[in-house]
Write an enzyme that holds these catalytic residues in place. Structure first.
Site, PDB file in Angstrom:
ATOM      1  N   LYS A  13      17.509 -11.151 -10.593  1.00  0.00           N
ATOM      2  CA  LYS A  13      17.629 -12.289 -11.519  1.00  0.00           C
ATOM      3  C   LYS A  13      16.594 -13.366 -11.215  1.00  0.00           C
ATOM      4  CE  LYS A  13      21.847 -13.237 -10.184  1.00  0.00           C
ATOM      5  NZ  LYS A  13      22.002 -12.163  -9.193  1.00  0.00           N
ATOM      6  N   ARG A  70      28.989 -17.835 -13.103  1.00  0.00           N
ATOM      7  CA  ARG A  70      29.423 -16.686 -12.305  1.00  0.00           C
ATOM      8  C   ARG A  70      30.910 -16.423 -12.484  1.00  0.00           C
ATOM      9  NH1 ARG A  70      25.058 -16.971  -8.201  1.00  0.00           N
ATOM     10  NH2 ARG A  70      25.131 -15.087  -6.951  1.00  0.00           N
ATOM     11  N   ARG A 119      15.173  -8.191   1.386  1.00  0.00           N
ATOM     12  CA  ARG A 119      14.792  -9.470   0.781  1.00  0.00           C
ATOM     13  C   ARG A 119      14.375 -10.460   1.864  1.00  0.00           C
ATOM     14  NH1 ARG A 119      18.303 -12.481  -3.724  1.00  0.00           N
ATOM     15  NH2 ARG A 119      20.015 -12.294  -2.227  1.00  0.00           N
ATOM     16  N   ARG A 150      18.030 -14.103   4.642  1.00  0.00           N
ATOM     17  CA  ARG A 150      19.110 -15.085   4.479  1.00  0.00           C
ATOM     18  C   ARG A 150      20.351 -14.623   5.238  1.00  0.00           C
ATOM     19  NH1 ARG A 150      19.280 -15.790  -1.945  1.00  0.00           N
ATOM     20  NH2 ARG A 150      21.492 -15.552  -1.491  1.00  0.00           N
ATOM     21  N   ARG A 175      29.949  -9.815  -1.197  1.00  0.00           N
ATOM     22  CA  ARG A 175      29.392 -10.444  -2.400  1.00  0.00           C
ATOM     23  C   ARG A 175      29.436  -9.498  -3.589  1.00  0.00           C
ATOM     24  NH1 ARG A 175      23.770 -12.272  -0.375  1.00  0.00           N
ATOM     25  NH2 ARG A 175      23.538 -13.120  -2.453  1.00  0.00           N
TER      26      ARG A 175
END
Ligand code: ADP
Ligand code: ADP
Ligand code: ZN
Length: 213
Positions: A13, A88, A127, A160, A171
């Site tokens: 996204k 969300r 990531r 992260r 998540r």
């Protein structure tokens, strides 16, 4: 043009939202980036949000909705914006529709970047994020030019805390439970568009441009 990016955590996204913002000249609004900036500056909001984010849970709607409504009321949002990571939950979507409805406006597109769970774990583990400017990279698919250093601002890029495997599973579960219902919500409004997010970054963007015109 008012656009919502939907999709699982790690679907791409943010990567796509940045390119949309550049091409169409509208602001990119990422609630995750706003929360991380607040954590970095140790604000009261940041301290509250961190407790949820570290556990892979959603920050409560009460802490999230007002800040987005304030942001989209700013002058640079007059010609539209691209929302990344908001809404969300169904109550967040209803708050957004309510706020826009009051001023006679509505969202134009909800773009679902579709990526199966199996691909997500690899995406998140690889990531790397710049906590200074918000840029994101991937160690395999979208590497930085110099290892470990942000192309855009020269700061170090990091994994992260919430991209560690145990938090990613949580998540994903939260996504399926609380965010996926938004797909039907926007289908019902007739503004849902789906793109195959497993394609390379450039191909996903081309599919989005095809939709937006
Ligand atoms: P990703 O890009 O991987 O989906 P984000 O940067 O969008 O992650 O969000 C990171 C975390 O910030 C989320 O896991 C959640 O805890 C919190 N968060 C971001 N946006 C929202 C939102 N709209 N509602 C509640 N929590 C949010
Ligand atoms: P989201 O905002 O949905 O959480 P990101 O845009 O941060 O997702 O992308 C998650 C990870 O996958 C990042 O490391 C990013 O560089 C990488 N990525 C994004 N799009 C693609 C793609 N089309 N193919 C492969 N990797 C991608
Ligand atoms: Zn940077």
């Amino acid at each position: 043009m008012k656009i919502i990016m939907l999709g699982a955590p790690g679907a791409g996204k943010g990567t796509q939202a940045k390119q949309i913002a550049d091409k169409y000249g509208i602001p990119h609004i990422s609630t995750g980036d706003i929360f991380r900036a607040n954590i970095k500056n140790n604000t009261e909001l940041g301290q509250k949000a961190k407790q949820y984010m570290d556990q892979g849970m959603l920050v409560p709607d009460e802490l999230t909705c007002d800040l987005v409504m304030d942001r989209i009321g700013e002058k640079d949002c007059e010609n539209g914006f691209v929302l990344d990571g908001f809404p969300r939950t169904i109550p967040q979507a209803e708050a957004l529709d309510g706020a826009l409805g009051k001023i006679g406006q509505k969202m134009d597109y909800a773009i679902d970047v579709d990526v199966p769970d199996d691909n997500i774990v690899g995406r998140m583990g690889g990531r790397r994020a710049c906590l200074n400017c918000g840029a994101t990279y991937h160690v395999v698919t979208i590497p930085t030019k110099v290892e470990g250093i942000c192309d855009r601002c020269g700061s170090p890029v990091v994994l992260r805390d919430d991209d560690k495997p145990e938090t990613v599973q949580k998540r994903l579960a939260v996504y399926h439970e609380q965010t996926q219902p938004l797909i039907d919500y926007y289908k019902g409004q007739g503004i849902l568009k789906t793109v195959d997010g497993t394609q390379p970054m450039e191909a996903v963007f081309a599919a989005i441009v095809e939709i937006l015109g």
